[in-house]
Scaffold this motif. Structure first.
Motif, short mmCIF file in Angstrom:
data_model
loop_
_atom_site.label_atom_id
_atom_site.label_comp_id
_atom_site.label_asym_id
_atom_site.label_seq_id
_atom_site.Cartn_x
_atom_site.Cartn_y
_atom_site.Cartn_z
N LYS A 173 44.86 47.64 40.53
CA LYS A 173 45.70 47.44 41.72
C LYS A 173 44.98 47.86 43.01
N LYS A 174 44.41 49.03 43.03
CA LYS A 174 43.76 49.50 44.26
C LYS A 174 42.53 48.67 44.60
N CYS A 175 41.82 48.19 43.58
CA CYS A 175 40.65 47.34 43.82
C CYS A 175 41.09 45.99 44.39
N ALA A 176 42.14 45.42 43.82
CA ALA A 176 42.63 44.13 44.29
C ALA A 176 43.07 44.22 45.75
N GLU A 177 43.81 45.27 46.08
CA GLU A 177 44.35 45.39 47.43
C GLU A 177 43.28 45.80 48.43
N ALA A 178 42.18 46.38 47.96
CA ALA A 178 41.11 46.78 48.87
C ALA A 178 40.12 45.65 49.13
N ASP A 228 44.80 38.95 50.61
CA ASP A 228 46.21 39.32 50.56
C ASP A 228 47.02 38.17 49.95
N SER A 274 50.77 36.73 49.81
CA SER A 274 52.06 36.87 50.49
C SER A 274 53.23 36.51 49.58
N TYR A 295 49.57 37.69 41.26
CA TYR A 295 50.12 38.95 40.74
C TYR A 295 51.50 38.69 40.19
N SER A 320 55.89 47.98 41.17
CA SER A 320 54.46 47.82 41.33
C SER A 320 54.04 46.37 41.10
N ARG A 321 52.78 46.10 41.32
CA ARG A 321 52.21 44.77 41.10
C ARG A 321 51.06 44.85 40.11
N TYR A 336 47.74 42.62 39.28
CA TYR A 336 46.91 41.53 39.82
C TYR A 336 46.01 40.98 38.71
#
Length: 261
Positions: free
Chosen positions: A170-175, A179, A181, A204, A210-211, A213
């Motif tokens: 999750k943190k890797c995808a969002e970083a 994005d 929508s 996702y 949570s999500r 991805y």
């Protein structure tokens, strides 16, 4: 005596095998079929897939069942909420120990740079371990800037050709990824180390609050690269152009590869 799970009483009692410990202190007795599923770590996935209590690991995004005594030893509760699967917990510990003992100046330099910047967008288990040779393979253009983004050790589900998808932490995808929508998939192009371009679906799904991805449509890529559990995929960004490259490090050729359990 019948099987604790399927209640099959036709099995030879001598063939019944021990499962998990019950609250009474005794062990659940399982027929060979149910015992095999339990030993393979697929018990909740097989028999509890429609039950409540499934949550995603805050580290790798894998779904973990937290609603029965069978899954009691499969996860840990986090101080700030959520859970982490035991696989990630063990990996975090081993990586931390390895970094403490490591004499590799590249690892120490990267960690010092990240600590001084005050930025740690992804968990330490996803920090890429690359060499100058790796970077040269990603782009042979001496004027290009290659930035390692993150790496992930492939789980059994990541390497499953039937699923043909890769769970992106999750943190890797969002970083590092575009994005999203909405729930509609986004087509993204990623190059391999040889310079071939591949098109995947990036999307996702929602799990609780949570999500999760995923990159989907990877079957041809997986076959071409001979993906196996415990191999490591590493993502890079190449500038100019912002091109994303995905490399693969085979477990058999990685002296620092950590065992999975």
């Amino acid at each position: 005596m019948s099987c604790f799970q399927c209640h099959n009483s036709s099995s030879n009692p001598d063939l019944l095998r021990k499962g998990w410990r019950l609250r009474s202190g005794e062990f659940a007795q399982l027929c060979p079929r149910c015992a095999s599923v339990y030993d393979d770590g697929r018990f909740c996935e097989t028999f509890h897939s429609n039950d409540d209590g499934w949550r995603d690991c805050e580290s790798c995004g894998k779904l973990v069942h937290c609603g029965c005594i069978v899954s009691f030893n499969t996860h840990l509760l986090l101080d700030l909420g959520g859970i982490i699967c035991m696989e990630c917990s063990r990996l975090n510990f081993l990586l931390a120990r390895h970094r403490c003992l490591s004499l590799d100046p590249e690892i120490r330099t990267r960690e010092a740079r990240q600590e001084s910047s005050g930025k740690a967008p992804v968990g330490s288990q996803y920090w890429p371990r690359v060499t100058d040779l790796d970077l040269q393979k990603v782009s042979r253009n001496p004027k290009a800037t290659v930035t390692p983004l993150f790496e992930k050790i492939l789980s059994a589900s990541d390497a499953d050709l039937k699923l043909a998808r890769l769970i992106i932490p999750k943190k890797c995808a969002e970083a590092f990824f575009p994005d999203l929508s909405g729930l509609q998939a986004l087509r993204i192009k990623i190059q391999d180390i040889e310079g071939n371009e591949w098109e995947f679906q990036y999307r996702y799904w929602v799990n609780g609050e949570s999500r999760i991805y995923v990159l989907e449509g990877l079957r041809d890529y997986m076959v071409s690269k001979k993906w196996q559990p415990d191999d490591t995929v590493t993502f890079y960004r190449v500038e100019p152009g912002g091109k994303v490259v995905m490399g693969l490090r085979k477990a058999s050729s990685d002296g620092l590869q950590l065992p999975r359990s």
